[in-house]
Design an enzyme around this catalytic site. Sequence first.
Site, PDB file in Angstrom:
ATOM      1  N   CYS A  36      -2.917  -0.253   7.341  1.00  0.00           N
ATOM      2  CA  CYS A  36      -2.110   0.965   7.204  1.00  0.00           C
ATOM      3  C   CYS A  36      -2.365   1.912   8.366  1.00  0.00           C
ATOM      4  O   CYS A  36      -1.439   2.563   8.864  1.00  0.00           O
ATOM      5  CB  CYS A  36      -2.403   1.658   5.880  1.00  0.00           C
ATOM      6  SG  CYS A  36      -1.751   0.769   4.454  1.00  0.00           S
ATOM      7  N   HIS A  65       0.821  -1.205   0.000  1.00  0.00           N
ATOM      8  CA  HIS A  65       0.000   0.000   0.000  1.00  0.00           C
ATOM      9  C   HIS A  65       0.859   1.261   0.000  1.00  0.00           C
ATOM     10  O   HIS A  65       2.015   1.256   0.439  1.00  0.00           O
ATOM     11  CB  HIS A  65      -0.926  -0.004   1.207  1.00  0.00           C
ATOM     12  CG  HIS A  65      -2.049  -0.983   1.088  1.00  0.00           C
ATOM     13  ND1 HIS A  65      -3.138  -0.959   1.919  1.00  0.00           N
ATOM     14  CD2 HIS A  65      -2.259  -2.005   0.227  1.00  0.00           C
ATOM     15  CE1 HIS A  65      -3.972  -1.921   1.573  1.00  0.00           C
ATOM     16  NE2 HIS A  65      -3.453  -2.583   0.557  1.00  0.00           N
ATOM     17  N   CYS A 101      -6.554   1.860   4.906  1.00  0.00           N
ATOM     18  CA  CYS A 101      -7.170   0.636   5.407  1.00  0.00           C
ATOM     19  C   CYS A 101      -6.763   0.451   6.872  1.00  0.00           C
ATOM     20  O   CYS A 101      -5.887   1.165   7.378  1.00  0.00           O
ATOM     21  CB  CYS A 101      -6.727  -0.567   4.571  1.00  0.00           C
ATOM     22  SG  CYS A 101      -5.006  -1.051   4.839  1.00  0.00           S
ATOM     23  N   GLU A 156       0.692   3.982   1.806  1.00  0.00           N
ATOM     24  CA  GLU A 156       1.110   4.416   3.135  1.00  0.00           C
ATOM     25  C   GLU A 156       2.279   3.562   3.635  1.00  0.00           C
ATOM     26  O   GLU A 156       3.223   4.080   4.227  1.00  0.00           O
ATOM     27  CB  GLU A 156      -0.066   4.316   4.122  1.00  0.00           C
ATOM     28  CG  GLU A 156      -1.270   5.163   3.749  1.00  0.00           C
ATOM     29  CD  GLU A 156      -2.269   4.459   2.840  1.00  0.00           C
ATOM     30  OE1 GLU A 156      -3.400   4.953   2.735  1.00  0.00           O
ATOM     31  OE2 GLU A 156      -1.927   3.423   2.226  1.00  0.00           O
TER      32      GLU A 156
END
Length: 161
Positions: A110, A79, A107, A81
């Site tokens: 993260c 991801h 999410c 992040e």
Amino acid sequence: MDTRPGWDDYFMDIAGLVASRSTCMRRQVGCVFVKDRRILSTGYNGAPSGVAHCSETGCRRQQEGIPSGERTELCRGVHAEQNAIIQGARHGVVLQGATVYATTQPCSICTKMLINAGVEEIIFEGDFPDDMSLQLLKEAGVFCHKHAKKKAGRKKVANEG
């Protein structure tokens, strides 16, 4: 008086540009860590370095019809992040106290990483189907809000430095 974007619009625009590097076939996400109006780290979602991109291998989650936000462990991508945190760690950049600008709501995985990294604020544009992430942020005292989409054109900003 100059006309230029406000700081939130500026950094969110940069997050959008970072997202354009994404190799994900389903959702392009960009993330920018900022402190004292300076960029500390950026990240976009995609396969790990040195590994084939989903555009080459296909998206397993898409092939299996897995809805957005579910079974993320089957995704070969990292991801945005997470990549921004990793980039900071690789280069010895302290991310504690930063504001995160993300093109999509983080999410819950993260979110847990952002909380532990010491992020103070998260500003995001797009929604993500993960209520747990918002609950965790509230519980941890991390200020989080959706960025209001800017209107066409640029707004005047006076004495913002």
